[in-house]
Design a protein around this motif. Structure first.
Motif, short mmCIF file in Angstrom:
data_model
loop_
_atom_site.label_atom_id
_atom_site.label_comp_id
_atom_site.label_asym_id
_atom_site.label_seq_id
_atom_site.Cartn_x
_atom_site.Cartn_y
_atom_site.Cartn_z
N GLY A 74 -12.44 -0.08 -20.60
CA GLY A 74 -11.10 0.11 -20.91
C GLY A 74 -10.76 1.49 -21.55
O GLY A 74 -9.97 2.39 -21.15
N LEU A 75 -11.71 1.92 -22.23
CA LEU A 75 -11.44 3.07 -23.13
C LEU A 75 -11.77 4.36 -22.08
O LEU A 75 -11.17 5.29 -21.96
CB LEU A 75 -12.69 3.37 -24.01
CG LEU A 75 -12.25 2.53 -25.64
CD1 LEU A 75 -13.60 2.53 -26.41
CD2 LEU A 75 -11.04 2.65 -26.18
N GLN A 76 -12.72 4.02 -21.02
CA GLN A 76 -12.71 5.08 -19.94
C GLN A 76 -11.79 5.18 -19.02
O GLN A 76 -11.36 6.27 -18.55
CB GLN A 76 -14.29 4.56 -19.22
CG GLN A 76 -15.53 4.94 -19.91
CD GLN A 76 -16.85 4.52 -19.18
OE1 GLN A 76 -16.85 3.45 -18.90
NE2 GLN A 76 -17.73 5.32 -19.34
N VAL A 77 -10.95 4.20 -18.81
CA VAL A 77 -9.86 4.11 -18.11
C VAL A 77 -8.91 5.22 -18.66
O VAL A 77 -8.22 5.96 -18.01
CB VAL A 77 -9.38 2.81 -17.72
CG1 VAL A 77 -7.83 2.89 -17.15
CG2 VAL A 77 -10.13 1.86 -16.73
N ILE A 78 -8.69 4.90 -19.98
CA ILE A 78 -7.71 5.58 -20.81
C ILE A 78 -8.13 7.10 -20.72
O ILE A 78 -7.02 7.90 -20.53
CB ILE A 78 -7.60 5.13 -22.15
CG1 ILE A 78 -6.83 3.84 -22.18
CG2 ILE A 78 -7.02 6.15 -23.06
CD1 ILE A 78 -6.99 2.93 -23.63
N ALA A 79 -9.46 7.57 -20.90
CA ALA A 79 -10.01 8.75 -21.04
C ALA A 79 -9.80 9.52 -19.61
O ALA A 79 -9.37 10.67 -19.56
CB ALA A 79 -11.36 8.66 -21.34
N VAL A 80 -10.04 8.95 -18.49
CA VAL A 80 -9.85 9.37 -17.19
C VAL A 80 -8.55 9.88 -16.96
O VAL A 80 -8.13 10.77 -16.20
CB VAL A 80 -10.62 8.51 -16.03
CG1 VAL A 80 -9.99 8.78 -14.74
CG2 VAL A 80 -12.16 8.44 -16.09
N VAL A 81 -7.54 8.89 -17.14
CA VAL A 81 -6.00 9.31 -17.07
C VAL A 81 -5.65 10.33 -17.79
O VAL A 81 -5.03 11.35 -17.40
CB VAL A 81 -5.26 7.78 -17.30
CG1 VAL A 81 -3.89 8.18 -17.55
CG2 VAL A 81 -5.40 6.84 -16.40
N ILE A 82 -6.18 10.31 -19.17
CA ILE A 82 -5.58 11.48 -20.02
C ILE A 82 -6.33 12.76 -19.61
O ILE A 82 -5.60 13.99 -19.47
CB ILE A 82 -6.19 11.15 -21.33
CG1 ILE A 82 -5.13 10.18 -22.23
CG2 ILE A 82 -6.07 12.66 -22.26
CD1 ILE A 82 -5.48 9.85 -23.44
N LEU A 83 -7.57 12.73 -19.04
CA LEU A 83 -8.23 13.90 -18.44
C LEU A 83 -7.35 14.37 -17.21
O LEU A 83 -7.41 15.60 -17.06
CB LEU A 83 -9.73 13.91 -18.40
CG LEU A 83 -10.50 13.76 -19.76
CD1 LEU A 83 -12.02 13.52 -19.25
CD2 LEU A 83 -10.45 15.31 -20.35
N GLY A 84 -7.29 13.37 -16.26
CA GLY A 84 -6.52 13.87 -15.10
C GLY A 84 -5.39 14.22 -15.23
O GLY A 84 -4.93 15.28 -14.48
N GLY A 118 -14.26 18.06 -13.23
CA GLY A 118 -15.57 17.54 -13.15
C GLY A 118 -15.72 16.36 -14.03
O GLY A 118 -16.28 15.34 -13.95
N TYR A 119 -15.17 16.46 -15.28
CA TYR A 119 -15.28 15.43 -16.35
C TYR A 119 -14.31 14.26 -15.74
O TYR A 119 -14.98 12.87 -16.05
CB TYR A 119 -14.43 15.85 -17.70
CG TYR A 119 -15.36 16.64 -18.51
CD1 TYR A 119 -16.88 16.40 -18.51
CD2 TYR A 119 -14.97 17.51 -19.49
CE1 TYR A 119 -17.62 17.18 -19.54
CE2 TYR A 119 -15.68 18.12 -20.00
CZ TYR A 119 -16.93 18.06 -20.14
OH TYR A 119 -17.71 18.93 -20.97
N VAL A 120 -13.38 14.33 -15.01
CA VAL A 120 -12.62 13.27 -14.54
C VAL A 120 -13.40 12.63 -13.45
O VAL A 120 -13.68 11.37 -13.47
CB VAL A 120 -11.34 13.67 -13.91
CG1 VAL A 120 -10.67 12.61 -12.97
CG2 VAL A 120 -10.16 14.16 -14.90
N VAL A 121 -14.00 13.14 -12.55
CA VAL A 121 -14.99 12.57 -11.71
C VAL A 121 -16.24 11.95 -12.28
O VAL A 121 -16.61 10.84 -11.90
CB VAL A 121 -15.54 13.55 -10.58
CG1 VAL A 121 -16.64 13.06 -9.51
CG2 VAL A 121 -14.30 14.08 -9.74
N PHE A 122 -16.87 12.40 -13.05
CA PHE A 122 -17.93 11.88 -13.91
C PHE A 122 -17.58 10.58 -14.59
O PHE A 122 -18.27 9.49 -14.68
CB PHE A 122 -18.59 12.65 -14.87
CG PHE A 122 -19.82 12.26 -15.65
CD1 PHE A 122 -21.05 12.05 -15.00
CD2 PHE A 122 -19.40 11.74 -17.09
CE1 PHE A 122 -22.04 11.26 -16.09
CE2 PHE A 122 -20.76 11.19 -17.67
CZ PHE A 122 -21.78 11.09 -17.16
N GLY A 123 -16.29 10.57 -15.33
CA GLY A 123 -15.66 9.50 -15.94
C GLY A 123 -15.57 8.47 -15.06
O GLY A 123 -15.74 7.19 -15.59
N LEU A 124 -15.07 8.67 -14.05
CA LEU A 124 -14.61 7.75 -13.13
C LEU A 124 -15.92 7.06 -12.62
O LEU A 124 -15.95 5.81 -12.45
CB LEU A 124 -13.80 8.30 -11.97
CG LEU A 124 -13.27 7.37 -11.01
CD1 LEU A 124 -12.07 6.40 -11.68
CD2 LEU A 124 -12.55 8.17 -9.73
#
Length: 195
Positions: A74-84, A118-124
């Motif tokens: 769940g935290l990674q979903v939030i981080a990916v959305v914010i970074l995106g 790149g962070y978004v792709v790695f986080g996903l």
């Protein structure tokens, strides 16, 4: 020699009334887990293959680790959305007319945009990996346990280095997952025989 014989060293002393002997275990309170009449606890259940029986339900610490894995997802979903959203905003700013005159700022924004994507792709990818591992708690074997341990250790390290303040929660959760999966309960759960 009989019990009433005065020469019997095991008989009751002379001149004292005989007391009836109590059977061991009768009249005494029983402690839970002890066989009646004996002071020894009952043996733990034994599996047909020898050794202690495998757990039939997931231990509490392993279940807590599974819940923590879903919290990490769940935290990674939030981080990916914010970074995106941040990367999309930088893309929009790069095309802004006010940046056309400042080449150095445009290059900085362009480089940052690529890094954030790149962070978004790695986080996903890390998010999908965490979700797959979280589903392996129910039926996974020792290989899943080792993979979860490695994932948790790498997540703890990544939470410390690039994302110090934001990654602190990730780090704590990942350390707890590694401890709960790596302890004896985790080993017994993931190494249990599956019929």
């Amino acid at each position: 020699m009989s019990y009433g014989d005065p020469n019997n060293p095991y008989g009751a002393p002379q001149g004292q009334p005989q007391q009836p002997q109590q059977q061991p275990g009768y009249g005494y309170p029983q402690q839970q887990g002890q066989a009646p009449g004996y002071g020894y606890p009952q043996a733990p259940p034994v599996s047909p293959y020898g050794g202690p029986a495998a757990p039939t339900t997931m231990p509490g610490s392993v279940n807590a680790a599974r819940v923590m894995m879903w919290v990490i997802v769940g935290l990674q979903v939030i981080a990916v959305v914010i970074l995106g959203l941040g990367a999309a905003a930088l893309n929009a700013a790069k095309d802004d007319a006010s940046l056309k005159d400042n080449v150095a700022l445009q290059d900085l924004v362009g480089d940052s945009t690529g890094l954030i994507w790149g962070y978004v792709v790695f986080g996903l990818a890390w998010l999908v990996f965490a979700a797959v591992l979280a589903t392996k708690f129910k039926n996974g074997g020792n290989g899943a346990r080792i993979t979860i341990l490695v994932f948790a250790i790498i997540t703890a390290v990544l939470g410390i280095y690039p994302f110090i303040l934001v990654g602190l929660v990730h780090t704590v959760l990942a350390i707890l997952v590694a401890v709960f999966v790596g302890n004896a309960n985790g080993k017994a759960w993931f190494n249990r025989p599956r019929y």
